[in-house]
Enzyme design. Structure first.
Site, short mmCIF file in Angstrom:
data_model
loop_
_atom_site.label_atom_id
_atom_site.label_comp_id
_atom_site.label_asym_id
_atom_site.label_seq_id
_atom_site.Cartn_x
_atom_site.Cartn_y
_atom_site.Cartn_z
N ASN A 68 3.62 5.36 -4.92
CA ASN A 68 3.71 5.23 -3.48
C ASN A 68 5.16 4.85 -3.16
OD1 ASN A 68 3.55 4.50 -0.81
ND2 ASN A 68 2.23 2.71 -1.15
N GLY B 255 4.24 0.89 -6.49
CA GLY B 255 5.23 0.94 -5.42
C GLY B 255 6.64 0.85 -6.00
N GLY B 256 7.19 -0.35 -6.02
CA GLY B 256 8.58 -0.58 -6.42
C GLY B 256 9.00 0.13 -7.70
N LYS C 48 6.50 4.63 -0.31
CA LYS C 48 6.61 3.90 0.97
C LYS C 48 7.72 4.51 1.83
CE LYS C 48 4.63 -0.01 -1.38
NZ LYS C 48 4.38 -1.43 -1.43
P1 PGA Z 1 4.24 -2.65 -5.78
O1 PGA Z 1 3.42 -1.89 -4.61
O2 PGA Z 1 4.01 -1.89 -7.05
O3 PGA Z 1 5.65 -2.63 -5.32
O4 PGA Z 1 3.66 -4.03 -5.86
C1 PGA Z 1 2.14 -1.37 -4.85
C2 PGA Z 1 1.59 -0.71 -3.62
O5 PGA Z 1 1.94 -1.13 -2.51
O6 PGA Z 1 0.81 0.24 -3.70
#
Ligand code: PGA
Length: 251
Positions: free
Chosen positions: A8, A236-237, A10
């Site tokens: 993701n 995400g990150g 974002k």
């Molecule tokens: P993260 O995000 O891996 O940066 O914690 C996960 C997500 O929002 O799906």
């Protein structure tokens, strides 16, 4: 079912940056290396058209949308419809991500409408659920997950199958914080989600993929992906760089 390793992105990256990352990622992944894994990239709407053709070169890699509006077409300024996404090559979409629940204030009912409309439109849907830290501290994890699942799937029970639906358990306190849920917390939450899915969807509940999300990184992915009832991850990150996401995909 193969494990689903989802990214993701974002609201990050320009089109040019996204194309570069997707190109680099495809060089690091081959259909041989994927074996029991599928890869899903969910970039911003702006780059779906440019990133899709890059992914389609490696079998087992799919394009997804982070969001859509649950209507066929119409006067919905600024929104995007499933048909428009499918025309760009999307086969998946997310609904109920914590940032949409808690930053954009999307209620459970609206998320349920998206799940139904997305399935009806032929998209595979990933329903994201997860408790806040306050809800966990109040002992309400199961109550929250049961409500989000029941309302998210309320009108979708006749359409959801193991292929068309996945659930992502993402504790809100672990998203983007570097604070990953421990193996025991993940196993307990996923077992609860599995039991709820089996009771809501007796035919497919056992096989519907349950992804874990929340600070998944190359150094913890190998442990997480092999836990009971973990059928993939939503990242995400650590998905923003081709190298770290490829390490997660192959963990
Ligand atoms: P993260 O995000 O891996 O940066 O914690 C996960 C997500 O929002 O799906």
């Amino acid at each position: 079912m193969k494990k689903l390793m989802a990214a993701n992105w974002k609201m990050y990256k320009t089109v040019e940056e996204g194309v570069q990352t997707a190109t680099d990622l495809m060089q690091l992944l081959t259909s041989d290396s994927l074996q029991d894994r599928e890869v899903l990239l969910c970039p911003s709407f702006t780059m779906l058209g440019a990133v899709g053709p890059i992914l389609s070169k490696v079998p087992g890699c799919f394009l997804g949308a982070q969001n859509f509006y649950p209507a066929g077409q119409g006067a919905f300024t600024g929104e995007i419809a499933p048909e428009q996404l499918k025309a760009l090559g999307c086969t998946y979409a997310l609904a109920g991500h914590s940032e949409r629940r808690h930053v954009l204030d999307e209620p459970d009912e609206f998320i349920g409408q998206k799940i139904v409309f997305g399935l009806h439109s032929g998209l595979n849907m990933i329903l994201c659920i997860g408790e806040t830290i306050a809800e966990r501290q109040a002992g309400k994890v199961e109550e929250v997950l049961a409500r989000q699942l029941a309302m998210g799937l309320a009108n979708a029970l006749s359409m959801a199958t193991a292929k068309t639906l996945a659930v992502a358990y993402e504790p809100v306190w672990a998203i983007g914080t570097g604070e990953v849920a421990g193996p025991a917390e993940i196993v307990a939450a996923h077992a609860f989600v599995r039991a709820q899915l089996v009771s809501l969807l007796p035919e497919y509940g056992q096989k519907i993929r349950i992804l874990y999300g929340g600070s998944v990184k190359p150094d913890n992915a190998g442990t997480i992906i092999h836990l009971d009832n973990v059928d993939g991850v939503l990242v995400g990150g650590a998905s923003l760089q081709a190298k770290s996401f490829s390490q997660i995909v192959l963990a």
